[in-house]
Write a protein that holds these residues in place. Structure first.
Motif, PDB file in Angstrom:
ATOM      1  N   LYS A   3     -25.714  36.056  14.728  1.00 12.46           N
ATOM      2  CA  LYS A   3     -25.972  35.216  15.475  1.00 12.46           C
ATOM      3  C   LYS A   3     -24.996  34.105  14.849  1.00 12.46           C
ATOM      4  O   LYS A   3     -25.963  32.575  14.869  1.00 12.46           O
ATOM      5  CB  LYS A   3     -27.123  34.881  14.390  1.00 12.46           C
ATOM      6  N   ASP A   4     -24.273  34.456  14.156  1.00 13.84           N
ATOM      7  CA  ASP A   4     -22.946  33.262  13.649  1.00 13.84           C
ATOM      8  C   ASP A   4     -21.431  32.635  14.397  1.00 13.84           C
ATOM      9  O   ASP A   4     -21.145  32.323  14.256  1.00 13.84           O
ATOM     10  CB  ASP A   4     -22.370  33.551  11.944  1.00 13.84           C
ATOM     11  N   LYS A 313     -22.949  24.479  25.413  1.00 12.42           N
ATOM     12  CA  LYS A 313     -21.362  24.054  25.357  1.00 12.42           C
ATOM     13  C   LYS A 313     -20.791  22.779  25.835  1.00 12.42           C
ATOM     14  O   LYS A 313     -20.361  21.781  25.803  1.00 12.42           O
ATOM     15  CB  LYS A 313     -20.500  24.849  25.882  1.00 12.42           C
ATOM     16  N   ASN A 314     -21.509  22.561  27.137  1.00 10.14           N
ATOM     17  CA  ASN A 314     -20.814  21.120  28.168  1.00 10.14           C
ATOM     18  C   ASN A 314     -21.614  20.325  28.141  1.00 10.14           C
ATOM     19  O   ASN A 314     -21.669  19.297  28.748  1.00 10.14           O
ATOM     20  CB  ASN A 314     -20.656  21.313  29.077  1.00 10.14           C
ATOM     21  N   VAL A 315     -22.782  20.180  27.357  1.00  8.34           N
ATOM     22  CA  VAL A 315     -23.927  18.620  28.101  1.00  8.34           C
ATOM     23  C   VAL A 315     -24.641  19.006  26.255  1.00  8.34           C
ATOM     24  O   VAL A 315     -24.372  17.846  25.714  1.00  8.34           O
ATOM     25  CB  VAL A 315     -25.206  18.915  28.589  1.00  8.34           C
ATOM     26  N   MET A 316     -24.807  19.547  25.424  1.00 11.45           N
ATOM     27  CA  MET A 316     -25.446  19.090  24.045  1.00 11.45           C
ATOM     28  C   MET A 316     -24.767  19.452  23.785  1.00 11.45           C
ATOM     29  O   MET A 316     -24.719  18.548  22.173  1.00 11.45           O
ATOM     30  CB  MET A 316     -26.618  20.481  24.125  1.00 11.45           C
ATOM     31  N   ASN A 317     -23.605  20.204  23.260  1.00 11.32           N
ATOM     32  CA  ASN A 317     -22.479  19.888  21.705  1.00 11.32           C
ATOM     33  C   ASN A 317     -22.121  19.006  22.391  1.00 11.32           C
ATOM     34  O   ASN A 317     -20.896  18.226  21.514  1.00 11.32           O
ATOM     35  CB  ASN A 317     -21.642  21.601  22.503  1.00 11.32           C
ATOM     36  N   MET A 318     -21.512  18.152  23.274  1.00 15.92           N
ATOM     37  CA  MET A 318     -20.890  17.116  23.753  1.00 15.92           C
ATOM     38  C   MET A 318     -21.802  16.080  23.377  1.00 15.92           C
ATOM     39  O   MET A 318     -21.344  15.027  23.177  1.00 15.92           O
ATOM     40  CB  MET A 318     -20.901  16.731  25.592  1.00 15.92           C
ATOM     41  N   LEU A 319     -22.960  15.635  23.176  1.00 13.76           N
ATOM     42  CA  LEU A 319     -23.820  14.709  23.106  1.00 13.76           C
ATOM     43  C   LEU A 319     -24.467  14.399  21.628  1.00 13.76           C
ATOM     44  O   LEU A 319     -24.118  14.159  20.319  1.00 13.76           O
ATOM     45  CB  LEU A 319     -25.191  14.819  24.332  1.00 13.76           C
ATOM     46  N   VAL A 321     -23.694  16.871  17.075  1.00 16.21           N
ATOM     47  CA  VAL A 321     -22.684  18.218  16.480  1.00 16.21           C
ATOM     48  C   VAL A 321     -23.752  19.087  16.303  1.00 16.21           C
ATOM     49  O   VAL A 321     -24.587  18.896  15.386  1.00 16.21           O
ATOM     50  CB  VAL A 321     -21.777  18.552  15.398  1.00 16.21           C
ATOM     51  N   LEU A 322     -23.524  20.620  16.884  1.00 15.42           N
ATOM     52  CA  LEU A 322     -24.382  21.960  17.431  1.00 15.42           C
ATOM     53  C   LEU A 322     -24.031  22.737  16.007  1.00 15.42           C
ATOM     54  O   LEU A 322     -22.396  23.054  15.951  1.00 15.42           O
ATOM     55  CB  LEU A 322     -24.726  21.947  18.029  1.00 15.42           C
ATOM     56  N   THR A 323     -24.978  23.300  15.039  1.00 16.36           N
ATOM     57  CA  THR A 323     -24.487  24.087  14.062  1.00 16.36           C
ATOM     58  C   THR A 323     -25.095  25.620  15.192  1.00 16.36           C
ATOM     59  O   THR A 323     -25.124  25.300  16.361  1.00 16.36           O
ATOM     60  CB  THR A 323     -25.401  24.595  13.130  1.00 16.36           C
ATOM     61  N   TYR A 330     -31.527  26.041  20.643  1.00 18.86           N
ATOM     62  CA  TYR A 330     -31.322  25.597  22.512  1.00 18.86           C
ATOM     63  C   TYR A 330     -31.040  26.368  23.681  1.00 18.86           C
ATOM     64  O   TYR A 330     -31.892  26.177  25.230  1.00 18.86           O
ATOM     65  CB  TYR A 330     -30.613  24.329  22.749  1.00 18.86           C
ATOM     66  N   THR A 331     -30.633  27.756  23.697  1.00 13.03           N
ATOM     67  CA  THR A 331     -30.259  28.346  24.411  1.00 13.03           C
ATOM     68  C   THR A 331     -31.723  28.876  24.356  1.00 13.03           C
ATOM     69  O   THR A 331     -31.763  29.490  25.721  1.00 13.03           O
ATOM     70  CB  THR A 331     -29.586  29.995  24.007  1.00 13.03           C
TER      71      THR A 331
END
Length: 443
Positions: A3-4, A313-319, A321-323, A330-331
């Motif tokens: 998971k990491d 990767k290309n929406v949430m991580n752009m808006l 900073v996700l751990t 979110y997946t």
């Protein structure tokens, strides 16, 4: 899967060779549309249409292989199509393309889920809603949660089932019935299927080139496989995939001809039910049913995984900073929400697959030139390049409302191609003028 390390979810842990690359791509592209469009194509356009459908799919995959090689050469460290769009487009162009990618992705997912729903309704004596629910739960755990590594594990099994079905079942029938009785039956009851001077079929084939090639050009799952193929094996992998894929619709067409050679049929989708009735062997019936659902589940799972990866990767991580934990959260949420939406929509709507494919064909035709421009260019492109696909598709839809034929798809392609050409010429002229001015100033 650890998971990491969310990267494993997107790309898996290995680079694919030719053999496993072909298996992975076939597992993505032998879909519900392949299975359910075959009878519709055969009935509407005859044997020429069925053969043309196979050749167009093969040509699209082979042609895309040449551009896929350039994609990997220029973007070796990327993982999704969104990563390339981010590198090649302005922010406004990037977000426009992301929206377009999600729209076409949901269309693809809907076709697969609809195909599963039709087969469940025809074959199994269980409530339609329950069957779809169980099917989508399975896809959720394979593609939505399992990621690329689990898709790799099921791809080999799926392709084995595909070829077992399309080889063993036709051979079984032809041994039982013989080739000439089938031919004579088709000639007697359905002579229009053998008509070779079918202008509608030729028109269909040439139009299908735009639809199929545009579809593969913006397919999220196919782009992810570009980045995990070994660099020197990209082109040959797509070439072999196209050649092998072409045999699948041909085999399905032969199965359907075996089904109808003895008389008429009620409607297009009852052909598969009649095929199940004609297969008197329990083992072969089970093989056919498992082949159908395995193919559709594999294609839907691959699309679900690619769409979820694109979103995280290309929406949430752009808006934000996700751990890694947030990416996994979110997946689960996004892929589960997609499956829930599909469950509701497919329970209500059941359009014809070929009609649905060519209704969105305007979009696929309109994106060809913009995507090729993005792939081949070396600089950041203005917003008008991706937006030309919207202008082209809109023009096609306007014509579609008045003509209801394939001219709309050609118009969509022509409009976007013209806009891209104008931008290309403008950039050349501007660059030349700049060079001339610079040269004069130096003098």
């Amino acid at each position: 899967m650890k998971k990491d390390d969310y990267q494993l979810y997107i790309s898996g842990a290995i680079k694919l060779s030719v053999s496993f690359g072909v298996v992975s791509l076939l597992s993505r592209w032998v879909t519900g549309n392949t299975i359910l469009s075959s009878p519709e194509t055969l009935v509407k356009y005859g044997l020429i249409g069925g053969i043309g459908y196979s050749l167009v799919g093969a040509l699209s995959a082979i042609l895309f292989g040449f551009f896929a090689k350039k994609v990997q050469d220029h973007h070796p460290n990327q993982q999704t199509i969104g990563d390339v769009m981010k590198q090649k487009l302005t922010p406004s162009g990037y977000w426009f393309m992301i929206i377009l990618l999600f729209l076409t992705s949901f269309h693809s997912l809907f076709i697969q889920a609809m195909g599963a729903g039709i087969l469940i309704h025809m074959i199994f004596p269980i409530p339609h809603f329950i069957g779809i629910l169980l099917f989508l739960i399975f896809c959720f755990f394979i593609g939505g949660v399992g990621g690329m590594q689990r898709l790799h594990k099921v791809a080999g099994v799926n392709v084995s089932l595909i070829f077992a079905a399309v080889i063993i079942i036709p051979v079984y029938f032809f041994i039982q019935e013989g080739v000439y009785p089938v031919y004579d039956g088709i000639k007697l009851y359905h002579p229009y299927l053998l008509y070779v001077k079918n202008s509608d079929a030729i028109w269909f084939i040439f139009t299908a080139i735009f639809v199929f090639f545009g579809q593969i050009l913006i397919d999220r799952a196919t782009w992810q496989r570009i980045f995990i193929l070994k660099k020197e094996k990209v082109r040959i992998t797509f070439t072999l995939t196209g050649l092998i894929w072409a045999t699948i619709p041909l085999a399905l067409t032969s199965l359907l001809m075996i089904t109808i050679f003895g008389g008429g049929f009620e409607d297009i989708y009852t052909l598969f039910f009649e095929l199940v009735n004609k297969i008197q062997s329990t083992v072969l019936i089970a093989l056919f049913v498992v082949f159908c659902f395995s193919s559709i589940a594999s294609a839907l799972s691959a699309e679900l995984h690619a769409t979820t990866s694109l979103f995280v990767k290309n929406v949430m991580n752009m808006l934000f900073v996700l751990t890694n934990d947030e990416k996994w959260k979110y997946t689960y949420i996004f892929s589960g929400a997609i499956c829930l939406c599909l469950l509701v929509i497919v329970s209500i709507l059941t359009p014809k697959t070929l009609t649905l494919l060519f209704f969105t064909g305007n979009i696929y035709a309109a994106v060809i030139c913009p995507i090729l421009y993005i792939i081949l260019s070396k600089s950041v492109l203005p917003f008008i390049i991706p937006f030309s696909s919207f202008i082209g598709a809109a023009g096609g839809f306007v014509l579609l409302m008045s003509t209801q034929d394939f001219k709309a798809i050609w118009l969509s392609f022509a409009i976007s191609a013209f806009i891209c050409f104008i931008v290309f010429v403008y950039k050349i002229v501007t660059r030349k003028n700049t060079t001339d001015l610079l040269g004069k100033s130096l003098k």
